[in-house]
Design an enzyme around this catalytic site. Structure first.
Site, short mmCIF file in Angstrom:
data_model
loop_
_atom_site.label_atom_id
_atom_site.label_comp_id
_atom_site.label_asym_id
_atom_site.label_seq_id
_atom_site.Cartn_x
_atom_site.Cartn_y
_atom_site.Cartn_z
N HIS A 223 -11.78 -3.25 9.79
CA HIS A 223 -11.99 -2.64 8.47
C HIS A 223 -13.27 -1.81 8.42
O HIS A 223 -13.44 -0.98 7.52
CB HIS A 223 -12.04 -3.72 7.39
CG HIS A 223 -10.71 -4.27 7.01
ND1 HIS A 223 -10.10 -5.29 7.70
CD2 HIS A 223 -9.86 -3.93 6.01
CE1 HIS A 223 -8.94 -5.58 7.14
NE2 HIS A 223 -8.76 -4.77 6.11
N ASP B 299 -15.10 -6.85 11.69
CA ASP B 299 -14.09 -6.93 10.66
C ASP B 299 -14.33 -8.12 9.74
O ASP B 299 -14.75 -9.18 10.18
CB ASP B 299 -12.70 -7.06 11.30
CG ASP B 299 -11.60 -6.99 10.27
OD1 ASP B 299 -11.38 -5.89 9.73
OD2 ASP B 299 -10.99 -8.02 9.97
N SER C 75 -4.32 -6.24 7.77
CA SER C 75 -4.93 -6.66 6.53
C SER C 75 -3.93 -7.46 5.70
O SER C 75 -3.37 -8.45 6.18
CB SER C 75 -5.47 -5.44 5.78
OG SER C 75 -6.39 -5.82 4.79
N TYR C 76 -3.63 -7.05 4.46
CA TYR C 76 -2.63 -7.80 3.69
C TYR C 76 -1.25 -7.71 4.33
O TYR C 76 -0.44 -8.64 4.20
CB TYR C 76 -2.56 -7.29 2.24
CG TYR C 76 -1.68 -8.16 1.37
CD1 TYR C 76 -2.20 -9.29 0.75
CD2 TYR C 76 -0.32 -7.88 1.20
CE1 TYR C 76 -1.40 -10.12 -0.02
CE2 TYR C 76 0.48 -8.70 0.42
CZ TYR C 76 -0.06 -9.82 -0.19
OH TYR C 76 0.74 -10.64 -0.96
N TRP D 168 -10.97 -4.39 -3.51
CA TRP D 168 -9.54 -4.53 -3.22
C TRP D 168 -8.74 -4.63 -4.52
O TRP D 168 -7.72 -3.98 -4.69
CB TRP D 168 -9.32 -5.76 -2.35
CG TRP D 168 -7.93 -5.90 -1.80
CD1 TRP D 168 -7.20 -4.95 -1.15
CD2 TRP D 168 -7.11 -7.07 -1.85
NE1 TRP D 168 -5.97 -5.46 -0.78
CE2 TRP D 168 -5.89 -6.75 -1.20
CE3 TRP D 168 -7.30 -8.35 -2.37
CZ2 TRP D 168 -4.86 -7.68 -1.07
CZ3 TRP D 168 -6.28 -9.28 -2.22
CH2 TRP D 168 -5.06 -8.94 -1.57
N TYR E 251 0.80 -1.23 0.00
CA TYR E 251 0.00 0.00 0.00
C TYR E 251 0.83 1.28 0.00
O TYR E 251 0.32 2.33 0.37
CB TYR E 251 -0.95 -0.01 1.21
CG TYR E 251 -1.84 -1.21 1.25
CD1 TYR E 251 -2.68 -1.51 0.18
CD2 TYR E 251 -1.85 -2.07 2.34
CE1 TYR E 251 -3.51 -2.62 0.21
CE2 TYR E 251 -2.68 -3.18 2.38
CZ TYR E 251 -3.50 -3.46 1.31
OH TYR E 251 -4.31 -4.56 1.33
#
Length: 602
Positions: A316, A281, A145-146, A193, A78
């Site tokens: 999220h 989430d 997250s990722y 995404w 990101y």
């Protein structure tokens, strides 16, 4: 300069992909809790060579002082420039902080493909970081997250110098609680995404094909091409995000997914971990499974004893205090960066803080809106309780405004005797709309469900009002006896807290694609009219149903656009276009006692 302001001095002038980056001046940030913060040395776009020769790029923030310091590493798709604030804060407190763009993203070389390279690249980066002259050799990873996936995948490769991880809101299985759930494609998240990720991929392609000399001879001048693509810039999913199509080509849990599944590799993880999840989430299930799985099956005693779990509210879906339609109070607002720093202060520096309390788990209890420490998850004292579904066959919907219409659906701890089943018609062309939940595009978090409950294809079962505060904390499931007129369809369940004023607060939900009723690996078509006993995983929650509130269950067959619509034809979902209506039946009688299973905390 204030004594509590860390001082940042640039140490290198490093080449970027285009031009030269020259750091000038002072970057200042105020961290009032730091009594004697370090000045900070800063290096940009430092090359990190992977085993196959690809160079990734990392920014390094470190104390500008003699000695060696533990390393905190974040590997992100990101853009590493977005982590400046946490890097400055941690470096001022005595950590070397390394923020790296993962393969194929922003400043790093290579081709981007989610999950594929994170084990090897994570291993190589950890070992490179451990060998820096100012590193103690201890490396911890962090992020959500990722960025949590980059930690988990690196951990299963067990680089020798990885000493801890801190994954926030991330998955344990990139099939079942990332791209699919219960066999249904998580369409809204996957699409949003992928579209976001593809922007950098497209930008890199345009930069690669920008050369004025290649078009300078074009005539007439009106025909000058901006970019030297042989054809127009490809904007198709196949060229910018081929992985998205691969996800659709692998709807079942096969070797494509197993290679990168964390759940398949819990015994390979040998480091302590702080898992941070959230009730609203979209990766809650993964956060809980990672904690429980490594605690039970981690590769050594240190790992098994070293697992910790925090569960907040939003994830999220957003941070507190206001999440969705509700305000959970100031205590609900969490500082992810501070939690992470406290974890590594405890783990790497021996600081006595909340992680030294002997309690493994910290949860936020909704309803009473308070944090509470627990010995473990799930709570040993919680009593698994069956709330059986009841009706006279007319549990369909509620009238506008929430008053009871023809629906007589109820929930009770008393098992059913002879009762008529409930049925409804699910039309893929008119699916139940997603309202609230984990995905921000639908108005994330808790939202009023009355509009959905007014539909004839939503069955509604409700308890009487609670006479006293009643806590539900732990895993939930929905045990259903069902049949359908189609060869395949979906069944959905949602747990709801009904307020005295009529507000219906969604708590958690689940879905099951009927072809996956036996296994996520081998789909089986349904026989129309045959009764099946199925279980929906509703993940978990922690909520006190206050006196005067009611517990409600909604049952239907769609939750769109969060999940793709089952077209009911039994064809391959990713390529099918035709659709048929399905008449779906929920049985609740003595031989087929459908029930919602909830953990009641005494």
């Amino acid at each position: 300069m204030n004594v509590n302001e860390p001082r940042v001095r640039p140490t290198l002038r490093l080449a970027r992909e285009r031009g030269v980056f020259v750091a000038t001046g002072m970057l200042l940030a105020s961290f009032s809790h730091a009594v004697n913060p370090y000045a900070i040395a800063y290096e940009r776009n430092v090359p990190v060579r992977m085993r196959d020769g690809v160079e990734l790029r990392a920014d390094i923030y470190r104390p500008d002082a003699e000695g060696k310091f533990p390393v905190l590493l974040q590997r992100t798709p990101y853009d590493k420039d977005n982590a400046v604030a946490v890097a400055l804060k941690a470096a001022s407190l005595g950590y070397v902080v390394i923020i790296e763009d993962v393969r194929g993203r922003y400043a790093s070389e290579g081709e981007w493909y989610p999950f594929k390279n994170e084990q090897n690249d994570g291993y190589d980066t950890v070992e490179w970081a451990a060998g820096l002259t100012y590193s103690t050799g201890k490396v911890g990873m962090f992020g959500g997250s990722y960025v949590g996936a980059t930690q988990m995948l690196a951990a299963i490769a067990h680089p020798p110098h990885l000493a801890g991880i801190c994954p926030f809101v991330t998955g344990s299985n990139y099939h079942d609680n990332w791209t699919y759930q219960g066999g249904a494609f998580d369409a809204l998240f996957s699409g949003a995404w992928t579209s976001d990720l593809a922007q950098d991929t497209f930008s890199r392609a345009v930069k690669k094909h920008t050369n004025a000399l290649n078009g300078i001879r074009s005539l007439p001048l009106f025909n000058y091409p901006l970019f030297d693509f042989q054809q127009k810039p490809a904007q198709s999913t196949s060229s910018l995000a081929p992985y998205y199509l691969d996800w659709l080509d692998h709807p079942s849990y096969d070797d494509f997914w197993k290679r990168v599944s964390i759940e398949e590799h819990f015994p390979d993880i040998i480091v302590p971990a702080l898992h941070v999840g959230a009730w609203y989430d979209l990766f809650l299930g993964g956060s809980l499974r990672n904690y429980m799985g490594i605690k039970a099956h981690g590769g050594n005693e240190e790992a098994r004893r070293g697992q910790r779990l925090w569960v907040a509210v939003g994830g999220h879906a957003g941070n507190g205090p206001k999440i969705g339609a509700l305000d959970f109070g100031q205590a609900s607002k969490v500082d992810d960066n501070q939690i992470m720093l406290d974890w590594y202060d405890y783990l790497f520096k021996g600081v006595q803080n909340e992680f030294d309390s002997g309690k493994r788990v910290m949860i936020f209890v909704m309803g009473i809106n308070r944090w509470r420490q627990e010995d473990d998850w799930p709570l040993a004292r919680a009593k698994s309780t069956r709330y059986y579904l009841h009706s006279t066959g007319t549990a369909n919907g509620l009238a506008a405004g929430g008053s009871e219409r023809s629906s007589d659906g109820s929930l009770s701890v008393v098992a059913p005797a002879a009762e008529k089943p409930d049925h409804y018609v699910y039309d893929p062309n008119d699916p139940v709309q997603t309202v609230g939940g984990p995905v921000a595009l639908t108005g994330a978090g808790p939202q009023d469900q009355r509009q959905a409950e007014s539909r004839n294809d939503v069955l509604v079962y409700t308890t009487p009002s609670f006479a006293k505060d009643t806590e539900v904390t732990g895993p939930l499931s929905l045990d259903l006896y069902v049949s359908t007129s189609a060869v395949d369809t979906d069944f959905t369940g949602m747990l709801v807290d009904v307020w005295p004023n009529g507000f219906t607060q969604n708590l958690t939900s689940g879905i099951l694609r009927l072809r996956y009723r036996q296994s996520q690996e081998k789909p089986e078509p349904a026989n129309p009219g045959e009764t099946y006993h199925i279980t929906l995983d509703l993940w978990a929650t922690s909520n006190v149903f206050l006196a005067g509130h009611k517990l409600r269950l909604e049952v239907s067959s769609s939750n769109f656009p969060r999940y793709d619509r089952n077209l009911n034809t039994g064809e391959e979902q990713a390529r099918a276009t035709g659709m048929v209506k399905a008449t779906n039946v929920i049985y609740h009688d003595k031989a087929r006692p459908s029930a919602l299973i909830v953990p009641i905390v005494p």
